[in-house]
Design a protein around this motif. Structure first.
Motif, PDB file in Angstrom:
ATOM      1  N   ARG A   1      24.853  39.332  77.190  1.00 13.00           N
ATOM      2  CA  ARG A   1      23.488  39.795  77.494  1.00 13.00           C
ATOM      3  C   ARG A   1      23.340  41.305  77.397  1.00 13.00           C
ATOM      4  O   ARG A   1      22.245  41.835  77.553  1.00 13.00           O
ATOM      5  CB  ARG A   1      23.095  39.318  78.901  1.00 13.00           C
ATOM      6  N   ASN A   2      24.427  41.995  77.137  1.00 10.87           N
ATOM      7  CA  ASN A   2      24.371  43.447  77.001  1.00 10.87           C
ATOM      8  C   ASN A   2      23.908  43.813  75.581  1.00 10.87           C
ATOM      9  O   ASN A   2      24.692  44.123  74.708  1.00 10.87           O
ATOM     10  CB  ASN A   2      25.747  44.043  77.292  1.00 10.87           C
ATOM     11  N   VAL A   3      22.596  43.776  75.382  1.00 10.26           N
ATOM     12  CA  VAL A   3      21.996  44.104  74.083  1.00 10.26           C
ATOM     13  C   VAL A   3      21.112  45.333  74.268  1.00 10.26           C
ATOM     14  O   VAL A   3      20.170  45.305  75.067  1.00 10.26           O
ATOM     15  CB  VAL A   3      21.157  42.919  73.547  1.00 10.26           C
ATOM     16  N   LYS A   4      21.428  46.398  73.545  1.00  9.62           N
ATOM     17  CA  LYS A   4      20.690  47.644  73.727  1.00  9.62           C
ATOM     18  C   LYS A   4      19.394  47.691  72.919  1.00  9.62           C
ATOM     19  O   LYS A   4      18.460  48.406  73.269  1.00  9.62           O
ATOM     20  CB  LYS A   4      21.597  48.827  73.378  1.00  9.62           C
ATOM     21  N   SER A   5      19.345  46.951  71.815  1.00  5.97           N
ATOM     22  CA  SER A   5      18.139  46.964  70.982  1.00  5.97           C
ATOM     23  C   SER A   5      17.012  46.169  71.636  1.00  5.97           C
ATOM     24  O   SER A   5      17.249  45.101  72.214  1.00  5.97           O
ATOM     25  CB  SER A   5      18.427  46.355  69.612  1.00  5.97           C
ATOM     26  N   THR A   6      15.789  46.672  71.527  1.00  5.41           N
ATOM     27  CA  THR A   6      14.619  45.931  72.003  1.00  5.41           C
ATOM     28  C   THR A   6      14.252  44.882  70.955  1.00  5.41           C
ATOM     29  O   THR A   6      14.652  45.002  69.784  1.00  5.41           O
ATOM     30  CB  THR A   6      13.430  46.870  72.193  1.00  5.41           C
ATOM     31  N   PRO A   7      13.487  43.855  71.329  1.00  2.00           N
ATOM     32  CA  PRO A   7      13.040  42.873  70.322  1.00  2.00           C
ATOM     33  C   PRO A   7      12.325  43.535  69.151  1.00  2.00           C
ATOM     34  O   PRO A   7      12.499  43.118  67.996  1.00  2.00           O
ATOM     35  CB  PRO A   7      12.110  41.965  71.127  1.00  2.00           C
ATOM     36  N   ASP A   8      11.536  44.571  69.432  1.00  2.00           N
ATOM     37  CA  ASP A   8      10.813  45.255  68.351  1.00  2.00           C
ATOM     38  C   ASP A   8      11.803  45.905  67.372  1.00  2.00           C
ATOM     39  O   ASP A   8      11.611  45.833  66.149  1.00  2.00           O
ATOM     40  CB  ASP A   8       9.884  46.324  68.949  1.00  2.00           C
ATOM     41  N   GLN A   9      12.879  46.508  67.901  1.00  2.00           N
ATOM     42  CA  GLN A   9      13.874  47.132  67.037  1.00  2.00           C
ATOM     43  C   GLN A   9      14.655  46.075  66.257  1.00  2.00           C
ATOM     44  O   GLN A   9      14.985  46.276  65.071  1.00  2.00           O
ATOM     45  CB  GLN A   9      14.851  47.961  67.879  1.00  2.00           C
ATOM     46  N   ILE A  10      14.936  44.952  66.897  1.00  2.00           N
ATOM     47  CA  ILE A  10      15.633  43.853  66.209  1.00  2.00           C
ATOM     48  C   ILE A  10      14.790  43.374  65.027  1.00  2.00           C
ATOM     49  O   ILE A  10      15.299  43.154  63.922  1.00  2.00           O
ATOM     50  CB  ILE A  10      15.894  42.680  67.190  1.00  2.00           C
ATOM     51  N   PHE A  11      13.491  43.242  65.272  1.00  2.00           N
ATOM     52  CA  PHE A  11      12.577  42.792  64.205  1.00  2.00           C
ATOM     53  C   PHE A  11      12.609  43.778  63.027  1.00  2.00           C
ATOM     54  O   PHE A  11      12.721  43.372  61.862  1.00  2.00           O
ATOM     55  CB  PHE A  11      11.154  42.672  64.772  1.00  2.00           C
TER      56      PHE A  11
END
Length: 281
Positions: A156-166
């Protein structure tokens, strides 16, 4: 004369080993339920040794004892199964999680635990046995709980936001289109796009010196969770499409990718990814 002495030497060695096994067995009996499967392994060792003894009254008495202990062992194993489930359930209940399924497969959130009572071990999988995370986990509720907690924290340690992932996924899609010379809007293998995504996510240090130490890994499990965050955010409505894999494709990891879709560990296999033509800039 040596022919007469040798059998007694062998008998002496086996007797000493048997005494050693009995002492170890007696020690395990101090906690018969917790050590049920270790007791089983020890009885197998003892049985093998008893077979090496010559036929005599003592051997018959050992066999009788062994049969009695094997019956007691079945009772200890049954008690262990009940206690194991109760303790495991209590540990996860404190975290607000419920155990599902039945032995040998127990589902907990994103994960499946495959219980092997015979060898006293457990194997941890992501999703419904989609990706193996770890094997050889001691069959102890606390060990299983800590293994899942530690892995889940890292996942669960994900630094990117959903917007950045997109945005990164869009960039990876564009780069792969150029490599395979296809127009915008065409479906691409999701695994190929994700390989570009992983390259995009590398630091400058990697491109200056592409050594192993400078490479940041993105295992399939991590990527599955990242795409889960993206799907959950609702950003797919901007024009990103995942295309469901055929049954045949699901057995080939090069041609399919399993994406997590719920906190209960359910998901779907996809083969292709595309962006709507309106998304082209």
């Amino acid at each position: 004369m040596q022919e007469m002495i040798e059998p007694f030497k062998i008998l002496g060695r086996n007797s000493n080993r048997l005494v050693k096994f009995f002492k170890e067995y007696e020690k395990l009996l101090e906690k018969p339920v917790e050590n049920a499967y270790l007791l089983g392994k020890k009885l197998i060792e003892i049985e093998g040794l008893i077979k090496k003894f010559p036929d005599m009254d003592l051997k018959n008495r050992l066999i009788t004892w062994l049969e009695h202990e094997e019956k007691r062992l079945e009772e200890h194993k049954e008690d262990f199964r009940i206690k194991f489930a109760q303790e495991l359930n209590a540990l996860f209940s404190r975290e607000g999680k419920k155990l599902r399924g039945q032995y040998p497969l127990v589902r907990i959130g994103f994960y499946t635990v495959k219980i092997d009572f015979q060898f006293g071990e457990a194997v941890l999988f992501f999703g419904p046995e989609i990706e193996k995370i770890k094997s050889g986990i001691p069959l102890q509720p606390e060990s299983i709980f800590k293994t899942i907690q530690g892995f889940d924290r890292e996942l669960r340690n994900v630094k990117s936001t959903p917007d950045q992932i997109f945005k990164d996924l869009y960039k990876a899609y564009r780069r792969m289109l150029k490599l395979v010379d296809k127009p915008f809007g065409e479906r691409l293998l999701i695994t190929r796009v994700l390989s570009e995504y992983v390259i995009i996510k590398q630091s400058e240090k990697f491109f200056v010196d592409p050594r192993k130490n400078n490479f940041k890994e993105y295992p399939r499990v991590k990527l599955s969770f990242i795409l889960y965050l993206l799907k959950k955010s609702g950003l797919l409505e901007r024009g990103l499409r995942f295309h469901v894999a055929t049954f045949d494709a699901t057995v080939d990891k090069k041609h399919s990718f399993w994406i997590l879709e719920s906190e209960d560990g359910e998901g779907t296999h996809y083969s292709y990814l595309s962006f709507d033509k309106e998304m082209e800039v």
